[in-house]
Design a protein around this motif. Structure first.
Motif, PDB file in Angstrom:
ATOM      1  N   ASP A  12     -11.094 -39.359 -32.630  1.00 55.89           N
ATOM      2  CA  ASP A  12     -11.205 -41.021 -32.486  1.00 55.89           C
ATOM      3  C   ASP A  12     -12.371 -41.364 -33.373  1.00 55.89           C
ATOM      4  O   ASP A  12     -12.942 -42.259 -33.758  1.00 55.89           O
ATOM      5  CB  ASP A  12     -10.807 -41.319 -31.882  1.00 55.89           C
ATOM      6  CG  ASP A  12      -8.947 -41.366 -32.855  1.00 55.89           C
ATOM      7  OD1 ASP A  12      -8.321 -40.886 -32.823  1.00 55.89           O
ATOM      8  OD2 ASP A  12      -8.507 -41.760 -31.000  1.00 55.89           O
ATOM      9  N   ARG A  16     -14.952 -43.138 -36.440  1.00 57.43           N
ATOM     10  CA  ARG A  16     -15.299 -43.812 -36.505  1.00 57.43           C
ATOM     11  C   ARG A  16     -16.138 -43.850 -36.977  1.00 57.43           C
ATOM     12  O   ARG A  16     -17.009 -44.892 -37.778  1.00 57.43           O
ATOM     13  CB  ARG A  16     -15.418 -44.539 -34.632  1.00 57.43           C
ATOM     14  CG  ARG A  16     -13.334 -45.453 -34.445  1.00 57.43           C
ATOM     15  CD  ARG A  16     -14.118 -46.549 -33.482  1.00 57.43           C
ATOM     16  NE  ARG A  16     -14.022 -45.178 -32.664  1.00 57.43           N
ATOM     17  CZ  ARG A  16     -13.221 -44.984 -31.828  1.00 57.43           C
ATOM     18  NH1 ARG A  16     -11.744 -45.140 -31.966  1.00 57.43           N
ATOM     19  NH2 ARG A  16     -13.326 -44.456 -30.305  1.00 57.43           N
ATOM     20  N   ARG A 137      -4.754 -40.293 -41.577  1.00 61.11           N
ATOM     21  CA  ARG A 137      -5.766 -40.116 -40.242  1.00 61.11           C
ATOM     22  C   ARG A 137      -6.204 -41.430 -41.535  1.00 61.11           C
ATOM     23  O   ARG A 137      -6.529 -43.000 -40.582  1.00 61.11           O
ATOM     24  CB  ARG A 137      -6.976 -39.966 -39.695  1.00 61.11           C
ATOM     25  CG  ARG A 137      -6.308 -38.826 -39.056  1.00 61.11           C
ATOM     26  CD  ARG A 137      -5.946 -38.648 -37.969  1.00 61.11           C
ATOM     27  NE  ARG A 137      -6.500 -38.839 -36.896  1.00 61.11           N
ATOM     28  CZ  ARG A 137      -7.579 -38.777 -36.695  1.00 61.11           C
ATOM     29  NH1 ARG A 137      -7.911 -37.645 -36.423  1.00 61.11           N
ATOM     30  NH2 ARG A 137      -8.336 -39.442 -35.726  1.00 61.11           N
TER      31      ARG A 137
END
Length: 505
Positions: A12, A16, A137
């Motif tokens: 994650d 980002r 995703r």
């Protein structure tokens, strides 16, 4: 590395960083090398390697389209013929014999250069990874593909080489499996369009077979590599270890028969497959593999890095197409035009692309099933979202009026994607503002040297190049008339005179 070992999925935090909230993903173009295959030619039978390999189970269940007669008023009917392919060879006294594999099985044999079962698996797995990233995703692509989406925003293309087309089909089948294709009004999902070109128009790989000047440049760089490496310590090492397997005691060299690149091809192909097609263990020494890759990369790809003309003729048409699609998307406000592209190509395509923008590791050959993803981003700004969409061309012409249209320059009528940045008006340049480009090679971001400069990248991330800066780099080696330029400069030196014309600037 011969088969690609994919990196783990992004965490994650990595996601980002790669896809920051200040940017919106607007377009993705993926170019993929085909999967594992058999060698292009049969070599090293003296080392126990069989000429034909038993790794092509698709040969057991081939299908062909057949036109069957029916009522002329209804048009021709397409039927399907299922058949099994077997290979025939020439035996003693030139009589035909049925070819057989290591276990005397005549089925599932691969022709030279064929995509194998392992190659089908690895390219299917690449499609699964693309789906996981862009559908699951990032929510960039829809989970189910409608016929309208496929028609309007999908671009599929492969070279005429069967292993490239089959690899593309494998990847697409995993990106959008049958369960993720929405049927049309007739209850069926229309067959997806896969584009191809005739060999004389093919630019999805460096086409030296149909570009005479590129062929001359390639020969010159190959000769330079031979002069540089044939008596080097690296080549001496290769000859000490593998020389006994060469035909008639010939010395291994860049230009030997087989060439060093052909030797590496057979080693890489055998390493990617099973024990029935293994060479003696000395062929797989990591030190030998590193030496071969270093020399072969220099022979095949230095031209892209050091010669503007080599870049222009070898990969310029393809890079011009890629940039043109990104600019078209930007011209349409990031909303219309091709949204996702997938192209089946080759190692020379990927390395040529990366080397031409100064972003290729010049010592490692691209593994099977490698891919380059070229992503277009747009700044997520409220004022951009509130701007009305651009008028269609017809409405723009009407708004300008017939008088201005009468005196419009021919250049202004051309799409700006193929026109050099230096020729664009300020208004046209502003259409590129707020857009960024990133290239990822096997899921690792790469950085174009010119994009490191202040003002040429997204704040804090040089791999996110401004579209204007990326286009300016590619403009310098995009041909204006590829076929004509392939016939030019035949009386000029093939190697750059003076300092190399370094890529990426």
């Amino acid at each position: 590395m011969t088969s690609l070992v994919p990196r783990p999925p992004y965490t994650d935090d990595e996601l980002r960083k790669l896809y920051p909230p200040g940017l919106e993903l607007r377009q993705v173009q993926v170019l993929m090398r085909h999967g594992e295959r058999t060698p292009i030619s049969a070599r090293f039978q003296n080392a126990g390697l069989r000429p034909l390999w038993p790794y092509c189970s698709a040969a057991r269940q081939m299908r062909a389209a057949v036109l069957a007669p029916r009522d002329p008023a209804l048009g021709p009917a397409t039927d399907t013929l299922e058949w099994k392919r077997r290979l025939e060879s020439i035996g003693p006294n030139d009589e035909p014999v049925l070819a057989k594999g290591p276990q005397d099985d005549p089925d599932a044999l691969c022709d030279h250069g064929s995509l194998t079962d392992q190659g089908r698996r690895s390219t299917y797995e690449l499609g699964q990874r693309l789906r996981h990233l862009y559908v699951d995703r990032l929510r960039f692509l829809p989970p189910a593909l409608t016929p309208a989406d496929a028609e309007a925003s999908l671009y599929l293309r492969a070279t005429p080489v069967p292993r490239a087309l089959e690899s593309l089909q494998q990847a697409f089948a995993a990106l959008y499996p049958p369960s993720a294709r929405v049927p049309g009004p007739d209850g069926r999902f229309p067959a997806p369009v896969i584009l191809s070109r005739t060999p004389d128009n093919e630019t999805l790989y460096p086409n030296d077979g149909n570009c005479r000047r590129l062929a001359a440049l390639a020969r010159a760089f190959a000769q330079r590599a031979a002069d540089r490496w044939n008596r080097s310590p690296e080549m001496d090492l290769l000859n000490r270890r593998l020389g006994p397997w060469m035909p008639q005691g010939q010395r291994i060299a860049v230009d030997s028969r087989p060439r060093l690149s052909g030797i590496m091809d057979t080693i890489n192909a055998s390493l990617a497959h099973g024990p029935e097609t293994r060479l003696p263990e000395e062929f797989y020494d990591p030190a030998l593999k590193a030496a071969m890759e270093k020399i072969n990369v220099d022979e095949w790809f230095s031209g892209f890095r050091e010669s503007r003309e080599f870049r222009m003729l070898g990969i310029g048409p393809l890079m011009g197409d890629i940039v043109g699609r990104m600019v078209e998307r930007a011209e349409q406000g990031g909303e219309r035009g091709i949204r996702f592209g997938l192209s089946g190509c080759h190692d020379t395509t990927l390395a040529g692309m990366l080397a031409s923008v100064g972003a290729f590791d010049m010592e490692r050959w691209p593994p099977f099933t490698s891919h380059v993803a070229i992503e277009l981003f747009r700044e997520a700004q409220e004022q951009q979202q509130q701007q009305p969409p651009p008028l269609p061309p017809q409405a723009q012409s009407a708004k300008r009026g017939w008088w201005s249209a009468l005196f419009a320059s021919p250049a202004a009528a051309r799409p700006i994607g193929r026109r050099p940045t230096t020729e664009l008006t300020q208004a046209e340049k502003r259409k590129l503002d707020g857009y960024y480009v990133r290239m990822r090679y096997n899921d690792e971001p790469v950085t174009v040297p010119a994009c490191r400069l202040p003002g040429n990248h997204f704040e804090g991330d040089p791999s996110l190049c401004t579209l204007a800066a990326f286009k300016a780099v590619v403009d310098k080696f995009t041909p204006t008339n590829w076929k004509e330029q392939c016939r030019m400069n035949r009386d000029k030196p093939a190697l750059p005179e003076g300092e190399p014309e370094w890529a990426g600037h």
